[in-house]
Scaffold this motif. Sequence first.
Motif, PDB file in Angstrom:
ATOM      1  N   SER A   1       0.839  -1.196   0.000  1.00  0.00           N
ATOM      2  CA  SER A   1       0.000   0.000   0.000  1.00  0.00           C
ATOM      3  C   SER A   1       0.872   1.243   0.000  1.00  0.00           C
ATOM      4  O   SER A   1       1.860   1.316   0.731  1.00  0.00           O
ATOM      5  CB  SER A   1      -0.907   0.019   1.239  1.00  0.00           C
ATOM      6  OG  SER A   1      -1.788  -1.081   1.210  1.00  0.00           O
ATOM      7  N   PRO A   2       0.522   2.225  -0.830  1.00  0.00           N
ATOM      8  CA  PRO A   2       1.340   3.434  -0.873  1.00  0.00           C
ATOM      9  C   PRO A   2       1.268   4.210   0.439  1.00  0.00           C
ATOM     10  O   PRO A   2       0.225   4.283   1.069  1.00  0.00           O
ATOM     11  CB  PRO A   2       0.709   4.235  -2.024  1.00  0.00           C
ATOM     12  CG  PRO A   2      -0.700   3.719  -2.132  1.00  0.00           C
ATOM     13  CD  PRO A   2      -0.634   2.274  -1.739  1.00  0.00           C
ATOM     14  N   ASN A   3       2.370   4.760   0.821  1.00  0.00           N
ATOM     15  CA  ASN A   3       2.425   5.636   1.984  1.00  0.00           C
ATOM     16  C   ASN A   3       2.033   7.039   1.531  1.00  0.00           C
ATOM     17  O   ASN A   3       2.735   7.637   0.715  1.00  0.00           O
ATOM     18  CB  ASN A   3       3.853   5.632   2.540  1.00  0.00           C
ATOM     19  CG  ASN A   3       3.993   6.502   3.773  1.00  0.00           C
ATOM     20  OD1 ASN A   3       3.257   7.462   3.960  1.00  0.00           O
ATOM     21  ND2 ASN A   3       4.962   6.166   4.602  1.00  0.00           N
ATOM     22  N   PRO A   4       0.904   7.561   2.033  1.00  0.00           N
ATOM     23  CA  PRO A   4       0.454   8.877   1.559  1.00  0.00           C
ATOM     24  C   PRO A   4       1.518   9.963   1.718  1.00  0.00           C
ATOM     25  O   PRO A   4       1.690  10.798   0.834  1.00  0.00           O
ATOM     26  CB  PRO A   4      -0.776   9.164   2.425  1.00  0.00           C
ATOM     27  CG  PRO A   4      -1.258   7.818   2.852  1.00  0.00           C
ATOM     28  CD  PRO A   4      -0.029   6.977   3.008  1.00  0.00           C
ATOM     29  N   ASP A   5       2.237   9.939   2.834  1.00  0.00           N
ATOM     30  CA  ASP A   5       3.266  10.950   3.048  1.00  0.00           C
ATOM     31  C   ASP A   5       4.396  10.809   2.044  1.00  0.00           C
ATOM     32  O   ASP A   5       4.899  11.790   1.502  1.00  0.00           O
ATOM     33  CB  ASP A   5       3.815  10.850   4.476  1.00  0.00           C
ATOM     34  CG  ASP A   5       2.786  11.261   5.521  1.00  0.00           C
ATOM     35  OD1 ASP A   5       1.852  12.007   5.158  1.00  0.00           O
ATOM     36  OD2 ASP A   5       2.914  10.832   6.674  1.00  0.00           O
ATOM     37  N   ALA A   6       4.797   9.566   1.775  1.00  0.00           N
ATOM     38  CA  ALA A   6       5.875   9.335   0.810  1.00  0.00           C
ATOM     39  C   ALA A   6       5.444   9.742  -0.582  1.00  0.00           C
ATOM     40  O   ALA A   6       6.218  10.339  -1.345  1.00  0.00           O
ATOM     41  CB  ALA A   6       6.288   7.866   0.843  1.00  0.00           C
ATOM     42  N   THR A   7       4.192   9.428  -0.945  1.00  0.00           N
ATOM     43  CA  THR A   7       3.687   9.798  -2.265  1.00  0.00           C
ATOM     44  C   THR A   7       3.624  11.311  -2.412  1.00  0.00           C
ATOM     45  O   THR A   7       3.994  11.863  -3.456  1.00  0.00           O
ATOM     46  CB  THR A   7       2.291   9.184  -2.495  1.00  0.00           C
ATOM     47  OG1 THR A   7       2.384   7.763  -2.388  1.00  0.00           O
ATOM     48  CG2 THR A   7       1.764   9.545  -3.872  1.00  0.00           C
ATOM     49  N   PHE A   8       3.159  11.990  -1.375  1.00  0.00           N
ATOM     50  CA  PHE A   8       3.102  13.453  -1.379  1.00  0.00           C
ATOM     51  C   PHE A   8       4.489  14.043  -1.618  1.00  0.00           C
ATOM     52  O   PHE A   8       4.655  14.968  -2.423  1.00  0.00           O
ATOM     53  CB  PHE A   8       2.523  13.937  -0.052  1.00  0.00           C
ATOM     54  CG  PHE A   8       2.568  15.428   0.155  1.00  0.00           C
ATOM     55  CD1 PHE A   8       1.724  16.274  -0.553  1.00  0.00           C
ATOM     56  CD2 PHE A   8       3.467  15.987   1.064  1.00  0.00           C
ATOM     57  CE1 PHE A   8       1.772  17.650  -0.356  1.00  0.00           C
ATOM     58  CE2 PHE A   8       3.521  17.358   1.266  1.00  0.00           C
ATOM     59  CZ  PHE A   8       2.666  18.190   0.547  1.00  0.00           C
ATOM     60  N   GLU A   9       5.496  13.496  -0.962  1.00  0.00           N
ATOM     61  CA  GLU A   9       6.855  14.003  -1.145  1.00  0.00           C
ATOM     62  C   GLU A   9       7.377  13.699  -2.545  1.00  0.00           C
ATOM     63  O   GLU A   9       8.090  14.513  -3.147  1.00  0.00           O
ATOM     64  CB  GLU A   9       7.792  13.420  -0.085  1.00  0.00           C
ATOM     65  CG  GLU A   9       7.559  13.978   1.305  1.00  0.00           C
ATOM     66  CD  GLU A   9       7.656  15.498   1.368  1.00  0.00           C
ATOM     67  OE1 GLU A   9       8.491  16.076   0.634  1.00  0.00           O
ATOM     68  OE2 GLU A   9       6.890  16.104   2.125  1.00  0.00           O
ATOM     69  N   GLN A  10       7.019  12.533  -3.092  1.00  0.00           N
ATOM     70  CA  GLN A  10       7.385  12.230  -4.464  1.00  0.00           C
ATOM     71  C   GLN A  10       6.756  13.228  -5.429  1.00  0.00           C
ATOM     72  O   GLN A  10       7.395  13.683  -6.386  1.00  0.00           O
ATOM     73  CB  GLN A  10       6.936  10.809  -4.842  1.00  0.00           C
ATOM     74  CG  GLN A  10       7.872   9.703  -4.432  1.00  0.00           C
ATOM     75  CD  GLN A  10       7.416   8.374  -4.982  1.00  0.00           C
ATOM     76  OE1 GLN A  10       6.337   7.878  -4.637  1.00  0.00           O
ATOM     77  NE2 GLN A  10       8.215   7.787  -5.850  1.00  0.00           N
TER      78      GLN A  10
ATOM     79  N   GLY B   1      -5.395  16.541 -11.409  1.00  0.00           N
ATOM     80  CA  GLY B   1      -5.002  15.174 -11.737  1.00  0.00           C
ATOM     81  C   GLY B   1      -4.024  14.643 -10.715  1.00  0.00           C
ATOM     82  O   GLY B   1      -3.548  15.362  -9.836  1.00  0.00           O
ATOM     83  N   ASP B   2      -3.722  13.368 -10.848  1.00  0.00           N
ATOM     84  CA  ASP B   2      -2.786  12.701  -9.936  1.00  0.00           C
ATOM     85  C   ASP B   2      -1.402  12.612 -10.561  1.00  0.00           C
ATOM     86  O   ASP B   2      -1.268  12.328 -11.760  1.00  0.00           O
ATOM     87  CB  ASP B   2      -3.262  11.278  -9.629  1.00  0.00           C
ATOM     88  CG  ASP B   2      -4.538  11.248  -8.813  1.00  0.00           C
ATOM     89  OD1 ASP B   2      -4.660  12.065  -7.881  1.00  0.00           O
ATOM     90  OD2 ASP B   2      -5.411  10.411  -9.109  1.00  0.00           O
ATOM     91  N   TRP B   3      -0.397  12.836  -9.737  1.00  0.00           N
ATOM     92  CA  TRP B   3       0.959  12.455 -10.122  1.00  0.00           C
ATOM     93  C   TRP B   3       1.085  10.949  -9.904  1.00  0.00           C
ATOM     94  O   TRP B   3       0.629  10.416  -8.892  1.00  0.00           O
ATOM     95  CB  TRP B   3       1.993  13.181  -9.268  1.00  0.00           C
ATOM     96  CG  TRP B   3       2.299  14.572  -9.734  1.00  0.00           C
ATOM     97  CD1 TRP B   3       1.702  15.727  -9.312  1.00  0.00           C
ATOM     98  CD2 TRP B   3       3.277  14.948 -10.717  1.00  0.00           C
ATOM     99  NE1 TRP B   3       2.242  16.797  -9.976  1.00  0.00           N
ATOM    100  CE2 TRP B   3       3.210  16.351 -10.838  1.00  0.00           C
ATOM    101  CE3 TRP B   3       4.188  14.242 -11.505  1.00  0.00           C
ATOM    102  CZ2 TRP B   3       4.033  17.064 -11.713  1.00  0.00           C
ATOM    103  CZ3 TRP B   3       5.002  14.945 -12.378  1.00  0.00           C
ATOM    104  CH2 TRP B   3       4.922  16.345 -12.488  1.00  0.00           C
TER     105      TRP B   3
END
Length: 336
Positions: free
Chosen positions: A25-34, A157-159
């Motif tokens: 499962s993606p880590n929301p915080d990690a995805t946000f930083e990406q 949109g989503d990154w």
Amino acid sequence: MPEITRSAAAITLLGVLSMTAMAQSPNPDATFEQDREAILAMAGDYKVTFDFRETVPLTEGYTLKDPKLSGGYEIVRVIEDLGDFISLQHILVVGEEGEEFPIKHWRQDWTYEPAEVLSFVGGNAWEMRPVSEADADGAWAQEVYQVDDSPRYGAVGDWTHDNHVSQWTPPAEWRPLPRRDMTTRDDYDAVLAVNRHTITPDGWVHEQTNSKLVLDEDPNVLVREIGVNTYIKDNAFPVEVGDAYWAATQDYWAGVREDWEALEAAGAPFGLTMQGEPEALYQPLLALAGEVEDGAKTVEDAIAEAGNVIAEYTTTDIGTLEERVDRTSEKQDRAY
């Protein structure tokens, strides 16, 4: 005993699957930083190429126009970073060697999980469109502004970062005519565009899939177009020309942005009182920046004059789409 063994095995398997799912499962915080890293990666010094090619005629009798290819050098600077909001200013550096000069170019603002987004509604008019919680969840709005900081278009949109490729792809949204067509033709009224931003090893690419729309009683697509704007890292040009311009004028342009932002924040649809991309609006605003840069005018005085210009050429009485859209060149500067 066998039944107990099978049950225990099933429980163990469920536990393993659960742990695997959690790990995947993606880590929301990690995805946000990406996401942030991808947006900030667009800042830098670049050699740029703008390549637009009509590909599919969709109206009987239409003949594809010649491709339009141009390019030059551009700096992109982070002018604001609040974590969930990032603003990038583009400045072209043009001219013969030794005589280079800056041209303020477009601006892109990025907002994480936006409550609303700037939307072009045809005929040089815009509105702030609410964004649902479902559409905003984990998404970024990109809002694009013209050389005078007047609005252009926005989308949500989503990154994504699959396969080591960071890219942002929103649904299709309306856009005003690009300058390359607005100044030379009057056979369509808006662009239905998908704008993809992709980070590359050498910089980034802005890909566009554009449908050129005729907005009459029976709207139709005139032709489809592909655009590829390529930004390759390059500092073999006088980067300092662009940076010096921005250092001298950034406070002025911050004041200009506040005037445009006030129109957006008011909540009502708004537009320009002239069709096209009126020089009567953008030339004075750019000229005022030049006076600030030269020291001929204070930032405060320039901002006040800019506010008067913006007030003169904007309105909240935008009328209907039919009233706004006027494709004939001789009426391009006619007021609503």
